[in-house]
Enzyme design. Structure first.
Site, PDB file in Angstrom:
ATOM      1  N   CYS A  52       0.754  -0.758  -0.138  1.00  0.00           N
ATOM      2  CA  CYS A  52      -0.111   0.318   0.104  1.00  0.00           C
ATOM      3  C   CYS A  52       0.942   1.274   0.045  1.00  0.00           C
ATOM      4  O   CYS A  52       0.437   2.318  -0.846  1.00  0.00           O
ATOM      5  CB  CYS A  52      -0.498   0.010   1.142  1.00  0.00           C
ATOM      6  SG  CYS A  52      -0.031  -0.349   2.710  1.00  0.00           S
ATOM      7  N   ARG A  54       4.212   1.078  -0.635  1.00  0.00           N
ATOM      8  CA  ARG A  54       5.412   0.950  -1.993  1.00  0.00           C
ATOM      9  C   ARG A  54       5.765   0.360  -3.433  1.00  0.00           C
ATOM     10  O   ARG A  54       5.066  -0.547  -3.054  1.00  0.00           O
ATOM     11  CB  ARG A  54       6.829   1.244  -1.271  1.00  0.00           C
ATOM     12  CG  ARG A  54       6.897  -0.785  -0.481  1.00  0.00           C
ATOM     13  CD  ARG A  54       8.074  -0.506  -0.272  1.00  0.00           C
ATOM     14  NE  ARG A  54       7.915   0.052   1.365  1.00  0.00           N
ATOM     15  CZ  ARG A  54       9.495   1.843   1.350  1.00  0.00           C
ATOM     16  NH1 ARG A  54       9.709   0.965   0.646  1.00  0.00           N
ATOM     17  NH2 ARG A  54       9.008   1.905   2.940  1.00  0.00           N
TER      18      ARG A  54
END
Length: 443
Positions: A52, A54
């Site tokens: 969420c 990277r």
């Protein structure tokens, strides 16, 4: 490892890109195998870590294919990023810098919430996905296991292991700010995957008891509810449930809650304000719902400031984490540097073994009267002698494995420049992949 090969990491994260930018390059678990095959066709190996906060690609390449521009092309091709200024939001690391970055990521030291626990599972899944598609080389395998080991040590040996450091816990902290203690709140969790399960477990630890869970596939919601003691509801009943809950946590991989749905529900609500926490990337809740009176929406960017530890605990955690991080990175780099000398060492050992066998055969032809016991004794003697003679040269080559000039001189000194050094294939090759063990969590 061939000293001509380079380890590369390229990606973007919450530190370099906005949530809207991270959404553009986010890769779901369903897309990952196809993208890995696309990456493998271009470079022969690679690991993709997409969470969420990277999206990163790690790979090993020859010098001509490891430049920043080449890595950026791979990243754009793999993620479909079309933003004209995507380069401004990405970071690019080579060799030791790439090693250090992955270890920081796996330890949760580069996370939005320092020391978060989910990242270890996500790194492990990324590694396993690469293995299953055949693109995990021995170098990447060693690197990712080292990073995972660092993360496990950090949580086992520091104060971090006694905290619930997670996105789910941060979501609860935000909800507390609006609702007070959530133990008396009615809660709906949208999404029955890993994120949804972690959210429910975190809320149960906080004393919440009135929790419902919905998912696009009702059977998954039902299974999660059975394991957590919560209540599963069909997705079609979500508007009805929204009329009577205080907190909604959206933890799905696809949009589930629109502004139109909320506008239709608000007039029927009897419980006043409602808190919505969207922990999905891409986002699951329309950001424009913030304009609706009585609605409090928080997304991943809002979670960035949440950390359940005190300042004193955080400073102690960071110091302890840094010590573990440096120790584990140092171990990997020692192996990494010595591995550069492996082809030369292998060539040296092959050359010495050929000479040993050749001279042994000559001796045995001259003395045909040797019986089997004497031949075995002579075999053992020559093997031990070669091993003794090669010990110091091999030790020196390992110590200076990252010095290309030293390796070159060593090859010339022992006459290996014409023998070939069996360079490592960055893609691993079929036989190499067959020798690797399936990565598991307890390694």
């Amino acid at each position: 490892m061939d000293p001509g090969l380079t380890l590369v990491a390229i990606g973007l994260s919450h530190k370099t890109a906005s949530l809207s930018m991270r959404e553009r390059v986010s890769l779901s678990a369903e897309k990952l195998p196809d993208v890995l095959h696309l990456l493998g066709a271009k470079i022969g190996n690679g690991v993709i870590l997409s969470t969420c906060n990277r999206t990163e690609i790690y790979f090993v390449a020859e010098p001509g294919r490891s430049s920043h521009s080449h890595a950026l092309d791979l990243f754009i091709g793999a993620t479909g990023a079309s933003h004209p200024r995507i380069e401004q939001h990405t970071y690019y690391y080579r060799d030791e810098a790439a090693v250090r970055h992955l270890h920081r990521v796996a330890c949760g030291m580069d996370s939005m919430i320092f020391g978060e626990v989910e990242i270890l599972r996500q790194v492990r899944l990324a590694m396993n996905s690469s293995f299953e598609t055949g693109f995990l080389t021995s170098v990447l395998d060693r690197l990712f296991h080292s990073a995972l080991r660092a993360g496990r040590r950090l949580h086992a040996e520091t104060f971090l292991g006694r905290h619930d450091r997670s996105v789910a816990s941060a979501a609860i902290t935000l909800a507390h700010g609006v609702l007070g203690n959530i133990s008396d709140s009615r809660i709906l969790v949208l999404g029955a995957g890993d994120a949804g399960a972690m959210t429910i477990k975190a809320m149960l630890r906080e004393g919440a008891s009135d929790i419902q869970v919905a998912n696009r596939t009702y059977s998954r919601a039902s299974n999660l509810a059975a394991h957590t003691g919560t209540v599963a509801v069909p997705l079609r009943r979500v508007p009805e449930v929204l009329c009577d809950v205080d907190l909604v946590v959206c933890a799905s991989a696809s949009p589930l809650l629109s502004k139109e749905t909320l506008l239709s529900v608000i007039p029927m609500r009897s419980r006043g304000q409602i808190v919505l926490v969207d922990i999905g990337v891409p986002r699951n809740i329309d950001p424009s719902v913030r304009a609706i009176p009585g609605v409090h929406l928080f997304d991943m960017d809002d979670l960035m400031t949440m950390c359940p530890a005190t300042l004193e605990e955080r400073e102690r955690d960071i110091a302890n984490a840094e010590a573990i991080f440096e120790d584990q990175v140092g171990r990997f780099l020692s192996w990494w540097r010595s591995s550069h000398a492996v082809p030369t060492i292998a060539a040296l050992e092959d050359c010495a073994e050929e000479a040993r066998q050749r001279e042994l055969a000559k001796t045995l032809r001259r003395i045909p009267s040797f019986d089997d016991e004497q031949k075995e004794a002579l075999e053992a003697l020559t093997r031990a002698l070669v091993k003794k003679v090669l010990h110091q040269p091999i030790t020196r080559l390992k110590l200076h494995g990252d010095d290309k000039d030293y390796i070159t001189i060593g090859r010339e000194l022992f006459g290996l420049e014409t023998n070939g050094a069996r360079p490592m294939n960055p893609a691993g090759g079929k036989r190499a992949r067959e020798r690797r063990r399936l990565p598991v969590s307890h390694r």
